[in-house]
Scaffold this motif. Structure first.
Motif, short mmCIF file in Angstrom:
data_model
loop_
_atom_site.label_atom_id
_atom_site.label_comp_id
_atom_site.label_asym_id
_atom_site.label_seq_id
_atom_site.Cartn_x
_atom_site.Cartn_y
_atom_site.Cartn_z
N THR A 1 0.84 -1.20 0.00
CA THR A 1 0.00 0.00 0.00
C THR A 1 0.87 1.25 0.00
O THR A 1 1.82 1.34 0.77
N SER B 1 -10.71 5.60 7.98
CA SER B 1 -10.42 4.17 7.90
C SER B 1 -9.47 3.94 6.74
O SER B 1 -9.79 4.27 5.59
N SER C 1 -6.88 1.02 4.93
CA SER C 1 -6.53 -0.39 4.87
C SER C 1 -5.15 -0.54 4.23
O SER C 1 -4.83 0.13 3.24
N ALA D 1 -2.01 -3.38 2.92
CA ALA D 1 -1.78 -4.75 2.47
C ALA D 1 -0.29 -4.98 2.28
O ALA D 1 0.48 -4.05 2.02
N ASN E 1 -5.29 -2.08 13.87
CA ASN E 1 -5.58 -3.47 14.18
C ASN E 1 -4.33 -4.29 13.88
O ASN E 1 -3.89 -4.37 12.74
N THR F 1 -5.08 -7.14 11.13
CA THR F 1 -5.50 -6.81 9.77
C THR F 1 -4.75 -5.64 9.17
O THR F 1 -4.75 -5.46 7.95
N THR G 1 -5.64 -2.55 9.59
CA THR G 1 -6.58 -1.45 9.35
C THR G 1 -6.38 -0.35 10.39
O THR G 1 -6.38 -0.61 11.59
N SER H 1 -8.02 2.96 11.92
CA SER H 1 -9.35 3.55 11.97
C SER H 1 -9.55 4.32 13.27
O SER H 1 -8.80 4.15 14.23
#
Length: 464
Positions: free
Chosen positions: A213, A228, A230, A232, A254, A257, A259, A261
């Motif tokens: 990302t 939020s 995300s 990868a 998180n 994951t 993420t 947020s």
């Protein structure tokens, strides 16, 4: 002649004492040799441990992704470390050989907790405390050249230079046979600092871990607005662990994951970094400057009413605090002839009418958060004042009659002026030399650019 005489007892005693002295001297010599040999053996054993710890430290370096070697080593921490290096390391940090290298995105003081910390790591083995020191700098070397890697400044003018990290690992431990009772073992390595260079890894079966990302260098968000993001990654081995540095208050990551947020609660600039780590401690990261803006507010210094003049160029700049760029400005109810620049908040133009206007100015930010304020613009109606005058016959004189308000330019006319006086139609200036005594009722008329007209009169006298 005597036979079977007994040995001389005095002589025997002397021989015995001499023999004992010789034994003691030999024993003392052997004891010193044994002690020295024992100390050397201990020193050798201690050094073997230091060498192993240095190898372990260098493996720690090679296991990291090249892009993560400097991660967390902030400028201040590196500067402090290099200001007082170990004696054995100092020559290797000479400015002609090595450039200072640090993580430009790391918060001040973060170096102590970096993967390759700026403060030493301690381990106690066999009752001795060993300390692992990591020094990381930069240097360059010409392509396909085995010459010494030198500081970039020392290679000015050379071409095809390949950048490297100069990694220096020093292990120190207390030792009575070392200068100052302080022993040091130093190991160094050059690692290509280009991100496309191969990544050293202690587990050859693990793929290279890459965070796929990408983020803009600067990211803007507003307080009170939920976010939020995300992230990868590809490659690596086993479960990934996600972490983050310097997230805005109210925002979290998180760990499973990746993420990010939450709802930012505090405006400010945060040098944020999201890091992914696999089971072999490979790392990659993405970093950006996360600017959390307060909601936009139009500056109160611009709330006062504005007086404008018809036919006269006018400019007013509106400003706002907060809001994520780029801000967009709009306005409704402006006086005829005035417009607002959407990018700058500047109202400009030439008013073409008179009156009072209540205008609403609005600023909207990147996330459609808006603020509005109402302002009053007033352009006065046409007015004229003509005062009574007294002149002296034969004496040159000048009188300026000035209109106000309305829409400029003005056109002036005057009737029944004293003999010898005339009026400039463009400026309203009456000048000349009165040539006749008497009293005149002067009538002055002014007409503005949009046809507005006003007439005034006054008594002007000329004395002899």
């Amino acid at each position: 002649m005597r036979s079977n005489e007994a040995p001389d007892s005095g002589f025997t005693l002397v021989e015995t004492m001499v023999a004992i002295a010789v034994v003691l001297v030999v024993t003392a010599s052997l004891t010193g040799l044994f002690v020295a040999t024992s100390r050397l053996a201990h020193l050798h054993g201690d050094k073997l441990i230091a060498i192993q710890l240095a190898d372990d430290a260098m493996e720690r370096v090679h296991a990291l992704k090249v892009a993560a070697i400097l991660t967390g080593r902030d400028r201040q921490s590196v500067t402090d470390q290099w200001a007082a290096p170990l004696d054995a390391v100092g020559p290797m940090l000479d400015s002609a050989l090595t450039d200072v290298a640090y993580d430009t995105d790391a918060a001040s003081g973060a170096g102590a907790t970096a993967k390759l910390p700026t403060t030493p790591l301690e381990q106690t083995l066999n009752g001795l405390t060993y300390r692992q020191h990591f020094y990381i700098g930069g240097c360059v070397r010409p392509s396909a050249d085995a010459s010494e890697c030198i500081a970039a400044s020392a290679a000015a003018g050379q071409s095809n230079l390949i950048p490297f990290y100069r990694v220096i690992v020093a292990v120190t431990w207390p030792g009575r046979l070392c200068p100052g009772d302080f022993c040091t073992y130093v190991s160094s390595s050059l690692i290509g600092s280009k991100t496309e260079e191969p990544v050293f890894n202690t587990n050859s079966s693990a793929g290279v871990l890459t965070l796929t990302t990408e983020m803009d260098a600067v990211v803007y968000d507003d307080v009170t607005l939920p976010v939020s993001l995300s992230f990868a990654a590809a490659g690596g081995e086993g479960d990934r662990n996600w972490s983050a540095l310097d997230l805005p208050p109210g925002v979290s990551i998180n760990a499973t994951t990746g993420t990010v947020s939450g709802t930012p609660t505090t405006a400010g600039t945060y040098p944020t970094r999201v890091v992914v780590t696999d089971i072999y401690d490979q790392q990659d990261y993405v970093a950006w400057s996360w600017q959390i803006k307060a909601l936009p507010v139009i500056s109160t210094s611009n709330t006062s009413a504005s007086t404008i003049k018809g036919g006269v160029a006018y400019t007013k700049t509106f400003a706002a605090t907060g809001g994520s760029p780029a801000l967009v400005w709009t306005a409704t109810g402006l006086p005829p002839g005035l417009t607002m620049a959407s990018a700058t908040g500047i109202v400009s133009g030439t008013p073409t009418a008179v009156g009072t206007w209540t205008s609403t100015v609005t600023v909207t930010d990147l996330h459609q958060q808006a603020a509005s304020k109402t302002f009053t613009f007033t352009a006065a109606s046409l007015s004229l004042s003509v005062a009574a005058q007294t002149f002296t016959m034969g004496t040159a004189t000048t009188v300026t009659i000035a209109a106000a308000g309305g829409v400029q330019p003005y056109a002036y006319t005057a009737t029944n002026l004293p003999t010898g006086l005339t009026m400039d139609a463009a400026t309203g200036v009456v000048s000349g030399t009165p040539s006749k005594a008497g009293s005149w009722t002067v009538v002055v008329t002014v007409t503005d650019a949009v046809g507005g007209t006003i007439t005034k009169n006054a008594t002007w006298k000329v004395t002899g």
